[in-house]
Design a protein around this motif. Sequence first.
Motif, PDB file in Angstrom:
ATOM      1  N   UNK A 193      -8.030   1.866  -3.125  1.00 40.82           N
ATOM      2  CA  UNK A 193      -7.816   3.196  -2.544  1.00 40.82           C
ATOM      3  C   UNK A 193      -6.360   3.511  -2.222  1.00 40.82           C
ATOM      4  N   UNK A 194      -5.665   2.623  -1.511  1.00 41.54           N
ATOM      5  CA  UNK A 194      -4.296   2.903  -1.086  1.00 41.54           C
ATOM      6  C   UNK A 194      -3.306   1.870  -1.631  1.00 41.54           C
ATOM      7  N   UNK A 195      -3.639   1.296  -2.784  1.00 35.52           N
ATOM      8  CA  UNK A 195      -2.756   0.330  -3.437  1.00 35.52           C
ATOM      9  C   UNK A 195      -1.414   0.983  -3.756  1.00 35.52           C
ATOM     10  N   UNK A 196      -0.341   0.233  -3.597  1.00 33.21           N
ATOM     11  CA  UNK A 196       0.980   0.750  -3.941  1.00 33.21           C
ATOM     12  C   UNK A 196       1.055   1.122  -5.411  1.00 33.21           C
ATOM     13  N   UNK A 197       1.699   2.223  -5.701  1.00 31.11           N
ATOM     14  CA  UNK A 197       1.785   2.675  -7.091  1.00 31.11           C
ATOM     15  C   UNK A 197       2.889   1.957  -7.862  1.00 31.11           C
ATOM     16  N   UNK A 198       3.770   1.264  -7.150  1.00 30.51           N
ATOM     17  CA  UNK A 198       4.805   0.437  -7.769  1.00 30.51           C
ATOM     18  C   UNK A 198       4.506  -1.001  -7.365  1.00 30.51           C
ATOM     19  N   UNK A 227      -5.508   9.738  -6.547  1.00 26.31           N
ATOM     20  CA  UNK A 227      -5.437  11.174  -6.259  1.00 26.31           C
ATOM     21  C   UNK A 227      -3.987  11.597  -6.025  1.00 26.31           C
ATOM     22  N   UNK A 228      -3.225  10.768  -5.329  1.00 29.67           N
ATOM     23  CA  UNK A 228      -1.817  11.055  -5.082  1.00 29.67           C
ATOM     24  C   UNK A 228      -1.056  11.172  -6.410  1.00 29.67           C
ATOM     25  N   UNK A 229      -1.262  10.212  -7.300  1.00 24.61           N
ATOM     26  CA  UNK A 229      -0.567  10.241  -8.587  1.00 24.61           C
ATOM     27  C   UNK A 229      -0.984  11.446  -9.426  1.00 24.61           C
ATOM     28  N   UNK A 230      -2.265  11.760  -9.440  1.00 24.11           N
ATOM     29  CA  UNK A 230      -2.740  12.914 -10.226  1.00 24.11           C
ATOM     30  C   UNK A 230      -2.146  14.219  -9.703  1.00 24.11           C
ATOM     31  N   UNK A 231      -1.915  14.288  -8.387  1.00 25.02           N
ATOM     32  CA  UNK A 231      -1.369  15.502  -7.773  1.00 25.02           C
ATOM     33  C   UNK A 231       0.148  15.584  -7.902  1.00 25.02           C
ATOM     34  N   UNK A 232       0.841  14.494  -7.578  1.00 25.81           N
ATOM     35  CA  UNK A 232       2.306  14.517  -7.473  1.00 25.81           C
ATOM     36  C   UNK A 232       3.044  13.949  -8.674  1.00 25.81           C
ATOM     37  N   UNK A 233       2.354  13.237  -9.544  1.00 26.86           N
ATOM     38  CA  UNK A 233       2.962  12.683 -10.758  1.00 26.86           C
ATOM     39  C   UNK A 233       1.919  12.721 -11.876  1.00 26.86           C
ATOM     40  N   UNK A 282       0.828  -1.201   0.000  1.00 29.13           N
ATOM     41  CA  UNK A 282       0.000   0.000   0.000  1.00 29.13           C
ATOM     42  C   UNK A 282       0.865   1.255   0.000  1.00 29.13           C
ATOM     43  N   UNK A 283       0.289   2.327  -0.498  1.00 33.36           N
ATOM     44  CA  UNK A 283       1.002   3.602  -0.604  1.00 33.36           C
ATOM     45  C   UNK A 283       1.159   4.235   0.783  1.00 33.36           C
ATOM     46  N   UNK A 284       2.271   4.892   0.973  1.00 31.69           N
ATOM     47  CA  UNK A 284       2.533   5.570   2.251  1.00 31.69           C
ATOM     48  C   UNK A 284       2.170   7.047   2.069  1.00 31.69           C
ATOM     49  N   UNK A 285       0.883   7.297   1.999  1.00 31.91           N
ATOM     50  CA  UNK A 285       0.347   8.651   1.841  1.00 31.91           C
ATOM     51  C   UNK A 285      -1.027   8.682   2.494  1.00 31.91           C
ATOM     52  N   UNK A 286      -1.475   9.870   2.810  1.00 30.21           N
ATOM     53  CA  UNK A 286      -2.775  10.020   3.473  1.00 30.21           C
ATOM     54  C   UNK A 286      -3.935  10.176   2.505  1.00 30.21           C
ATOM     55  N   UNK A 287      -3.627  10.215   1.209  1.00 28.20           N
ATOM     56  CA  UNK A 287      -4.693  10.323   0.219  1.00 28.20           C
ATOM     57  C   UNK A 287      -4.653   9.085  -0.685  1.00 28.20           C
ATOM     58  N   UNK A 288      -5.782   8.719  -1.281  1.00 29.78           N
ATOM     59  CA  UNK A 288      -5.806   7.536  -2.138  1.00 29.78           C
ATOM     60  C   UNK A 288      -4.801   7.623  -3.292  1.00 29.78           C
ATOM     61  N   UNK A 289      -4.372   6.481  -3.749  1.00 29.21           N
ATOM     62  CA  UNK A 289      -3.309   6.373  -4.749  1.00 29.21           C
ATOM     63  C   UNK A 289      -3.589   7.172  -6.020  1.00 29.21           C
TER      64      UNK A 289
END
Length: 85
Positions: A56-61, A39-45, A30-37
């Motif tokens: 929701x919190x599946x690892x992106x790698x 949304x995290x990718x859309x914001x940071x990558x 799972x991803x180490x972030x407070x927002x779902x994966x």
Amino acid sequence: MDARDLGRIVHLCIEKSGLGFQVFNAVNDNIVADIPTEAFLKTHAPGTPITRPMDDFEGSISNRKLREVLGFRQQYNWRAEPAGS
């Protein structure tokens, strides 16, 4: 990734006969972030293609190779355990 899980990965590699040279993604399930994966990718990558629905919190790698080749299963989830336990 919890150091105990990382240690297990190293141990599994050492124990695996005939492994030879391999490259593994030593990452959490799972991803180490407070927002779902997604949304995290859309914001940071923002240029990262999302090719399928993600949990929701599946690892992106992916750590699928660890699971399939070594039989690794994450035991320590940072969301379930307080820091320092």
